[in-house]
Design a protein around this motif. Structure first.
Motif, PDB file in Angstrom:
ATOM      1  N   ASP A 140     -14.538  28.423  -1.945  1.00 18.23           N
ATOM      2  CA  ASP A 140     -15.751  27.614  -1.833  1.00 18.23           C
ATOM      3  C   ASP A 140     -15.773  26.785  -0.550  1.00 18.23           C
ATOM      4  N   ARG A 141     -14.738  26.952   0.292  1.00 21.00           N
ATOM      5  CA  ARG A 141     -14.745  26.357   1.635  1.00 21.00           C
ATOM      6  C   ARG A 141     -14.307  27.414   2.629  1.00 21.00           C
ATOM      7  N   LEU A 142     -14.969  27.461   3.779  1.00 24.67           N
ATOM      8  CA  LEU A 142     -14.638  28.431   4.819  1.00 24.67           C
ATOM      9  C   LEU A 142     -14.174  27.687   6.069  1.00 24.67           C
ATOM     10  N   VAL A 143     -13.080  28.162   6.650  1.00 20.58           N
ATOM     11  CA  VAL A 143     -12.549  27.588   7.884  1.00 20.58           C
ATOM     12  C   VAL A 143     -12.455  28.714   8.908  1.00 20.58           C
ATOM     13  N   ALA A 150      -9.042  31.162 -12.563  1.00 23.22           N
ATOM     14  CA  ALA A 150      -8.461  30.441 -13.703  1.00 23.22           C
ATOM     15  C   ALA A 150      -7.311  29.540 -13.283  1.00 23.22           C
ATOM     16  N   TYR A 151      -6.750  29.780 -12.099  1.00 25.97           N
ATOM     17  CA  TYR A 151      -5.609  29.002 -11.600  1.00 25.97           C
ATOM     18  C   TYR A 151      -6.045  27.570 -11.310  1.00 25.97           C
ATOM     19  N   GLU A 152      -5.197  26.592 -11.625  1.00 24.53           N
ATOM     20  CA  GLU A 152      -5.599  25.190 -11.527  1.00 24.53           C
ATOM     21  C   GLU A 152      -5.053  24.483 -10.298  1.00 24.53           C
ATOM     22  N   GLY A 153      -4.486  25.241  -9.346  1.00 25.01           N
ATOM     23  CA  GLY A 153      -4.023  24.642  -8.103  1.00 25.01           C
ATOM     24  C   GLY A 153      -4.951  24.970  -6.954  1.00 25.01           C
ATOM     25  N   ALA A 154      -4.554  24.564  -5.741  1.00 24.86           N
ATOM     26  CA  ALA A 154      -5.323  24.860  -4.536  1.00 24.86           C
ATOM     27  C   ALA A 154      -5.013  26.275  -4.054  1.00 24.86           C
ATOM     28  N   VAL A 155      -5.967  26.887  -3.369  1.00 25.53           N
ATOM     29  CA  VAL A 155      -5.804  28.254  -2.857  1.00 25.53           C
ATOM     30  C   VAL A 155      -6.204  28.287  -1.383  1.00 25.53           C
ATOM     31  N   ILE A 156      -5.323  28.862  -0.550  1.00 28.16           N
ATOM     32  CA  ILE A 156      -5.638  29.178   0.840  1.00 28.16           C
ATOM     33  C   ILE A 156      -5.606  30.696   0.945  1.00 28.16           C
ATOM     34  N   LEU A 157      -6.709  31.295   1.351  1.00 32.04           N
ATOM     35  CA  LEU A 157      -6.851  32.752   1.295  1.00 32.04           C
ATOM     36  C   LEU A 157      -7.144  33.321   2.676  1.00 32.04           C
ATOM     37  N   VAL A 158      -6.344  34.322   3.067  1.00 38.35           N
ATOM     38  CA  VAL A 158      -6.625  35.134   4.252  1.00 38.35           C
ATOM     39  C   VAL A 158      -6.849  36.554   3.753  1.00 38.35           C
ATOM     40  N   SER A 159      -8.070  37.067   3.871  1.00 35.65           N
ATOM     41  CA  SER A 159      -8.358  38.389   3.324  1.00 35.65           C
ATOM     42  C   SER A 159      -9.553  39.013   4.041  1.00 35.65           C
ATOM     43  N   HIS A 160      -9.474  40.350   4.234  1.00 37.44           N
ATOM     44  CA  HIS A 160     -10.628  41.068   4.777  1.00 37.44           C
ATOM     45  C   HIS A 160     -11.534  41.572   3.650  1.00 37.44           C
ATOM     46  N   ARG A 166     -10.470  25.551  -2.641  1.00 39.75           N
ATOM     47  CA  ARG A 166     -10.364  27.010  -2.493  1.00 39.75           C
ATOM     48  C   ARG A 166     -10.874  27.339  -1.092  1.00 39.75           C
ATOM     49  N   ILE A 167      -9.957  27.551  -0.159  1.00 39.00           N
ATOM     50  CA  ILE A 167     -10.306  27.684   1.253  1.00 39.00           C
ATOM     51  C   ILE A 167      -9.992  29.092   1.735  1.00 39.00           C
ATOM     52  N   ALA A 168     -10.946  29.738   2.400  1.00 38.35           N
ATOM     53  CA  ALA A 168     -10.723  31.036   3.049  1.00 38.35           C
ATOM     54  C   ALA A 168     -10.685  30.825   4.549  1.00 38.35           C
ATOM     55  N   LEU A 169      -9.681  31.408   5.205  1.00 40.00           N
ATOM     56  CA  LEU A 169      -9.561  31.335   6.654  1.00 40.00           C
ATOM     57  C   LEU A 169     -10.225  32.573   7.256  1.00 40.00           C
ATOM     58  N   LEU A 170     -11.212  32.356   8.121  1.00 37.62           N
ATOM     59  CA  LEU A 170     -11.944  33.441   8.763  1.00 37.62           C
ATOM     60  C   LEU A 170     -11.534  33.549  10.221  1.00 37.62           C
ATOM     61  N   GLY A 171     -11.818  34.689  10.830  1.00 39.20           N
ATOM     62  CA  GLY A 171     -11.538  34.884  12.251  1.00 39.20           C
ATOM     63  C   GLY A 171     -10.845  36.206  12.485  1.00 39.20           C
ATOM     64  N   ARG A 172     -10.971  36.725  13.705  1.00 42.90           N
ATOM     65  CA  ARG A 172     -10.368  38.007  14.042  1.00 42.90           C
ATOM     66  C   ARG A 172      -8.848  37.934  13.976  1.00 42.90           C
ATOM     67  N   ASN A 173      -8.231  39.084  13.696  1.00 38.27           N
ATOM     68  CA  ASN A 173      -6.784  39.169  13.742  1.00 38.27           C
ATOM     69  C   ASN A 173      -6.288  38.781  15.127  1.00 38.27           C
ATOM     70  N   GLY A 174      -5.219  38.003  15.175  1.00 38.92           N
ATOM     71  CA  GLY A 174      -4.675  37.561  16.446  1.00 38.92           C
ATOM     72  C   GLY A 174      -5.174  36.202  16.878  1.00 38.92           C
ATOM     73  N   ALA A 222     -14.188  23.709  10.150  1.00 40.11           N
ATOM     74  CA  ALA A 222     -14.985  24.074   8.980  1.00 40.11           C
ATOM     75  C   ALA A 222     -16.177  24.914   9.403  1.00 40.11           C
ATOM     76  N   TYR A 223     -16.407  26.008   8.688  1.00 43.89           N
ATOM     77  CA  TYR A 223     -17.589  26.833   8.947  1.00 43.89           C
ATOM     78  C   TYR A 223     -18.682  26.397   7.986  1.00 43.89           C
ATOM     79  N   ASP A 224     -19.743  25.838   8.547  1.00 42.20           N
ATOM     80  CA  ASP A 224     -20.798  25.244   7.733  1.00 42.20           C
ATOM     81  C   ASP A 224     -21.829  26.305   7.374  1.00 42.20           C
ATOM     82  N   GLY A 225     -21.502  27.135   6.410  1.00 39.71           N
ATOM     83  CA  GLY A 225     -22.404  28.202   5.993  1.00 39.71           C
ATOM     84  C   GLY A 225     -21.739  29.050   4.918  1.00 39.71           C
TER      85      GLY A 225
END
Length: 626
Positions: free
Chosen positions: A493-496, A473-483, A338-346, A505-508
């Motif tokens: 549970d993982r931040l990039v 509840a979903y049993e697959g992988a998730v890549i999330l871009v969200s504000h 479950r990975i969230a992508l962080l960073g400014r737009n653009g 990887a963002y270690d925090g």
């Protein structure tokens, strides 16, 4: 104070606001909430005078200045900096008058007023607001027509904030913002000197900024003191009370009906039975919170694939030949990630998402995908581009040509489109309904990985919570871009971090990232003569910080695992009680197989709880020693 007095508004024969009333105190910060379509924007348009109410009135203090963003984004050859400065019309007019005025007395009044409104420090203030909303110095000097619609709306927001109206009204101000700009906006609004009314579905914003919640439901307004969390607790208590009252009434109703059935035919008890029948007829049913189809999200479970699903090895990606936006990409994605992508737009979050979705080819390096992988990719464009004049049933039938009608209906039902809703025209749908339909379409083949790019923009607070639960509840992988930080915190549970042409990887935790964005954990400059003395202390401090980050991450990961396992356990409990109601991968299983899964999940939950407990105790100890 702002007083909304018995406002009634009818549109298209439908009553949107029905004698709605509320009193907003001076300097109050109010979150206006309600389900999609409840009438929040209609209320704001009535307050600013854009809509004439059918009844009632809006009373404002004399000379109070209202501020509201127009629907039209600014455009033309002006720069963002110039457009923001022009947002303060009084300052612009006074400066122009100061250049041409020949009356010494009037000129003195003009300069006195310019000083009073802090006009001469305005350029620095305008620049600070633009920087907070993501415009660097170079961007501030470019023409408006060189920006996309989302960035132009940021300019409109900056101009409004700069003008500092006495009553500031904002309608979903964070929809065009990234997490970084949203954090800045929350900080700005929390110290705003005037009265604030903000329509928002961002739980974090409503908790950090507002001191009242104004709930619009069934055309009525109810004002609650406190943040969104306190409002939700009160609402949950009331729902529980209504549910208990309904259960009690149902028991009484059943008892009366049973008496009438047993005693109506006997002469000795006929009168008593007739009396109880009348009592039963007069009994008004107690309403509870009805199940709302807009809360329905259920992602189909994919078949299993061996890890990894995707690997990127020193990959580069971009849109123009020879001009990569991102380089040196090294990433492995497993089925349970479950990975969230962080960073400014653009900075390239969407570009990275498109590479993982196989919509872009790498310019350098390698990308490897599991041979049988299915990927579901959701973007806002899919919501906006749903064809009008079609129904969910027609669209899903075309998307699933080889599937039987019942399978098509089942997929629509997972997202609340059953019965008449499956045959409603997309033209009549709200933004939230269109978002659910787009999600239903992209998950029709039970993908092994979901890539969600800003999935919450059209969803209200309750729908966002339902989506979080469905993702857990979903049993697959998730890549999330969200504000939406609440969603990121609960579903990832993982931040990039995507920044400066790379993704690493963002270690925090999200709390660490928020501190970083707000400058609360930036390294401080040291005096040169003390630098050598400070090295050992810095080293030990760095070790402590790394230990703290690792423990926080472990606690967060354990909490996420616990939530996911608790959701799974609830589904298994329901299936054990009624196997016919089982859904997803539990459908059709016997009690023995369901019981085996129940045992496995229970053991996993016990292990996750133990991990959380140990990590929490260790974290408390480290923080206590610090």
């Amino acid at each position: 104070m702002l007083t909304i007095r018995d406002i009634t508004v009818r549109l298209g024969g439908r009553t949107i606001l029905d004698q709605a009333s509320a009193t907003i105190p001076n300097g109050g910060k109010v979150g206006l909430i309600g389900r999609n379509g409840a009438g929040k924007s209609t209320l704001v348009k009535t307050v600013i005078g854009e809509l004439e109410p059918d009844g009632g009135s809006v009373d404002l203090p004399r000379r109070a200045r209202l501020g509201y963003i127009a629907q039209e984004a600014p455009s033309g050859t002006k720069t963002p900096f110039e457009a923001v400065l022009d947002g303060d019309t009084e300052r612009t007019q006074l400066l122009a008058e100061a250049e041409t005025c020949t009356d010494p007395n009037r000129l003195g009044d003009v300069h006195e007023r310019l000083i009073a409104i802090d006009a001469y420090s305005a350029p620095a203030r305008a620049a600070r607001i633009l920087v907070g909303l993501g415009f660097d110095e170079e961007m501030q000097g470019q023409p408006l027509d060189s920006f996309s619609g989302g960035w132009k709306m940021r300019v409109a927001l900056a101009a409004l904030l700069f003008s500092q109206p006495d009553v500031l009204l904002l309608d979903e101000p964070s929809n065009h913002l990234d997490i970084e700009a949203t954090l800045w906006l929350e900080s700005f609004l929390s110290s705003y000197p005037g009265t604030l009314i903000v329509i928002s579905h961002e739980r974090s914003l409503l908790n950090r900024v507002v001191d009242h919640i104004c709930h619009l439901q069934n055309g009525k307004l109810t004002l609650y003191p406190g943040t969104y969390d306190s409002f939700e607790r009160l609402r949950a208590e009331r729902a529980a009370q209504a549910e208990a009252a309904k259960a009690s009434q149902e028991a009484q109703r059943k008892k009366l009906a049973d008496y009438v059935a047993r005693n109506s035919a006997r002469a000795s008890t006929a009168k008593q039975a007739q009396s109880r029948a009348k009592m039963l007829a007069r009994m008004q049913p107690i309403a509870t919170l009805a199940e709302d189809p807009s809360m329905r999200f259920e992602f189909p479970s994919p078949d299993e694939l061996r890890p990894p699903l995707v690997t990127l090895d020193m990959a580069a990606v971009g849109y123009e030949e020879g001009k990569p936006i991102l380089r040196r990409l090294n990433l492995r994605i497993d089925p349970d990630d479950r990975i969230a992508l962080l960073g400014r737009n653009g900075n390239g979050k969407t570009t990275l998402a498109r590479l993982i979705a196989r919509q872009l080819e790498p310019m350098e390096g390698e990308t490897n995908f599991s041979p049988r992988i299915r990927i579901g990719y959701f973007t806002q464009y899919q919501v906006e581009e749903l064809p009008e004049g079609s129904t969910p049933l027609e669209l899903m039938t075309r998307a699933m040509p080889d599937k039987p009608p019942q399978a098509v209906r089942n997929q629509l039902g997972r997202f609340g489109f059953s019965g008449d809703r499956a045959t409603s025209d997309t033209h009549t749908m709200s933004g939230g309904e269109r978002a659910r339909l787009a999600l239903a379409l992209v998950t029709r083949d039970a993908p092994h990985m979901l890539i969600l790019d800003e999935p919450t923009n059209h969803l209200d607070v309750d729908a966002r919570e339902a989506l979080v639960q469905a993702l857990n509840a979903y049993e697959g992988a998730v890549i999330l871009v969200s504000h939406d930080r609440h969603m990121v915190e609960l579903a990832a549970d993982r931040l990039v971090l995507v920044d400066k042409g790379e993704a690493r990887a963002y270690d925090g935790s999200m709390d660490d990232y928020i501190d970083f964005v707000l400058g609360r954990n930036q390294p401080k400059a040291e005096e040169p003569q003390r630098a050598n003395e400070a090295k050992p202390a810095r080293k030990s401090g760095a070790v402590a910080r790394e230990e703290l980050k690792a423990l926080r991450r472990k606690v967060t990961e354990a909490e996420t695992a616990m939530k996911r396992l608790q959701t799974r356990l609830a589904a298994l409990d329901a299936a054990l009680v009624d196997p016919a109601s089982a859904k997803g991968d539990l459908k059709g299983l016997g009690l023995g197989a369901i019981g085996q899964k129940h045992t496995e999940v229970t053991e996993a939950l016990d292990e996750a709880e133990m991990t959380w407990l140990e990590a929490s105790e260790a974290l408390d100890e480290v923080m206590g020693n610090g």
